[in-house]
Design an enzyme around this catalytic site. Structure first.
Site, PDB file in Angstrom:
ATOM      1  N   ASN A 138       0.818  -1.217   0.000  1.00  0.00           N
ATOM      2  CA  ASN A 138       0.000   0.000   0.000  1.00  0.00           C
ATOM      3  C   ASN A 138       0.851   1.267   0.000  1.00  0.00           C
ATOM      4  O   ASN A 138       0.360   2.359   0.265  1.00  0.00           O
ATOM      5  CB  ASN A 138      -0.952  -0.003   1.203  1.00  0.00           C
ATOM      6  CG  ASN A 138      -2.092  -0.982   1.016  1.00  0.00           C
ATOM      7  OD1 ASN A 138      -2.543  -1.220  -0.101  1.00  0.00           O
ATOM      8  ND2 ASN A 138      -2.555  -1.569   2.114  1.00  0.00           N
TER       9      ASN A 138
ATOM     10  N   HIS B 213       3.213   2.386   1.992  1.00  0.00           N
ATOM     11  CA  HIS B 213       3.630   3.026   3.238  1.00  0.00           C
ATOM     12  C   HIS B 213       4.282   1.977   4.128  1.00  0.00           C
ATOM     13  O   HIS B 213       4.267   0.784   3.820  1.00  0.00           O
ATOM     14  CB  HIS B 213       2.469   3.735   3.946  1.00  0.00           C
ATOM     15  CG  HIS B 213       1.314   2.851   4.275  1.00  0.00           C
ATOM     16  ND1 HIS B 213       0.041   3.316   4.467  1.00  0.00           N
ATOM     17  CD2 HIS B 213       1.224   1.505   4.456  1.00  0.00           C
ATOM     18  CE1 HIS B 213      -0.776   2.327   4.747  1.00  0.00           C
ATOM     19  NE2 HIS B 213      -0.089   1.218   4.763  1.00  0.00           N
TER      20      HIS B 213
ATOM     21  N   CYS C 224       3.714   6.716   7.436  1.00  0.00           N
ATOM     22  CA  CYS C 224       5.147   6.984   7.383  1.00  0.00           C
ATOM     23  C   CYS C 224       5.663   6.550   6.021  1.00  0.00           C
ATOM     24  O   CYS C 224       5.350   5.447   5.553  1.00  0.00           O
ATOM     25  CB  CYS C 224       5.862   6.218   8.492  1.00  0.00           C
ATOM     26  SG  CYS C 224       7.653   6.474   8.525  1.00  0.00           S
TER      27      CYS C 224
END
Length: 374
Positions: A285, A287, A322
């Site tokens: 995805n 991240h 993040c």
């Protein structure tokens, strides 16, 4: 192009599967087409167990790490097979073997704890537990008949460029598995408010049948391009609603729903800086995988706590994504607590924060409970 496998010696299963050596009697041609796709793989093996109670017979009929262990110890890999009667993809399901129980509301899968999934104390790490929970959840979706080529997304979600993201997860561990132990994981889902989904798990020791870990989590939907949270479309609700079951792995009174304190430079006892995501920390995805934060959290836990205590409970509250370019700080503060009625100061409660080093934006808040090792 055909690849002949001529000399394949033996397969060894550790501890629970120890004393069982599978001698490979026949290995047929493993063919690959020009496009690199697997066409055929057949492995016939026979067991020569010693009769020990921890031999392969203790897990007959169960599917371990995507390989079916037959009733006479034969390893059978069946490309194209699936535990679900309907499947949206023939590519995935050969190696995602599990089965549905409780009238198909619960998905069950078994795993053996590998040598690279244990820590210095020779038991499974918290990261291993989280990875197995995540794997079972993804396989649940993939084998349910509503999955698409997305990473845990349904067909309607993929059409709308939506993905699931976890906002909070709590894991309570009663006992850690050791190398070679076989665990059985159940998972199921339910609604969480108007725009969320709750997913629960229980982990059993396959030998004793005791529940050794419980977990609960809350998920919401995010647009994978804008990276903004979204309401759950009615079409997606229609897909997942038939799988909802009002069942809790952790009793509601024991669910950690209290607000996790936000640490700062004054309240944090330990701050570890310069933690940078690697390429291997990223998931499909785009991240950082949610499991990776556990390792960063432990970076600011004192070594004597890691060596002398067991992590018995962990609650993670994810607050933002993040990316690969971010540099992080790990912060921890600790206090003694009573983890049993007989000892008022027998354990430790830690509060954690993962934040961006550049602007101090919060990424993950966490709370952990530790008990001294026996």
């Amino acid at each position: 192009m055909a690849l002949m496998i001529r000399d394949l010696c033996s397969l060894h299963y550790p501890i629970n599967l120890s004393n069982t050596e599978l001698q490979v009697k026949e290995c047929r041609i493993l063919k690959f087409g020009c496009n690199g796709k697997k066409k055929l793989m057949s492995v016939n093996a026979s067991a020569s167990g010693s009769g020990n109670s921890k031999s392969i017979d203790t897990i007959n009929g169960k599917k371990i790490n995507g390989v079916h262990v037959g009733q006479r110890g034969n390893v059978v890999i069946e490309p194209g097979s699936s535990s679900s009667s309907s499947s949206s993809s023939s590519v995935n399901h050969s190696y995602m073997l599990g089965n549905f129980v409780d009238e198909r509301f619960v998905y069950r899968q078994s795993f053996v704890i590998r040598s690279y999934e244990i820590g210095p104390d020779k038991t499974a790490t918290m990261e291993t537990i989280m990875n197995l929970l995540q794997e079972t959840a993804l396989n649940h979706v993939a084998n349910s008949g509503v999955g698409s080529n997305g990473f845990g997304a349904t067909r309607e979600m993929s059409l709308r460029k939506l993905i699931w993201v976890v906002t909070r997860i709590q894991i309570k561990v009663e006992q850690y598995s050791s190398w070679g132990d076989v665990v059985e994981i159940d998972t199921w889902v339910d609604a969480a408010g108007k725009n969320g989904m709750r997913r629960d798990w229980i982990i059993r020791d396959s030998n004793t049948r005791n529940i050794i870990t419980k977990a609960t989590s809350t998920w919401v939907i995010m647009n994978r391009e804008t990276r903004r949270l979204s309401k759950i479309p009615e079409q997606v609700k229609a897909e997942v609603r038939p799988f909802y079951i009002n069942k809790f792995s952790i009793p509601t009174a024991q669910i950690d729903s209290e607000k996790i304190e936000k640490l700062n430079d004054e309240t944090a006892q330990i701050i570890t800086s310069g933690l940078a995501p690697r390429w291997s920390d990223m998931d499909a995805n785009q991240h950082v995988n949610n499991v990776k934060y556990i390792g960063w959290i432990l970076e600011s836990v004192p070594i004597n706590v890691l060596e002398d205590c067991n992590l018995m409970s962990l609650t993670l509250e994810y607050r933002r994504e993040c990316q690969l370019s971010n540099v992080l700080q790990s912060m921890t503060t600790m206090r003694e607590i009573a983890t049993s009625e007989s000892d008022k100061n027998s354990g430790m409660e830690c509060t954690h924060l993962i934040r961006m080093e550049a602007d101090q934006a919060e990424v993950v808040r966490a709370r952990s409970i530790w008990q001294p090792k026996q």
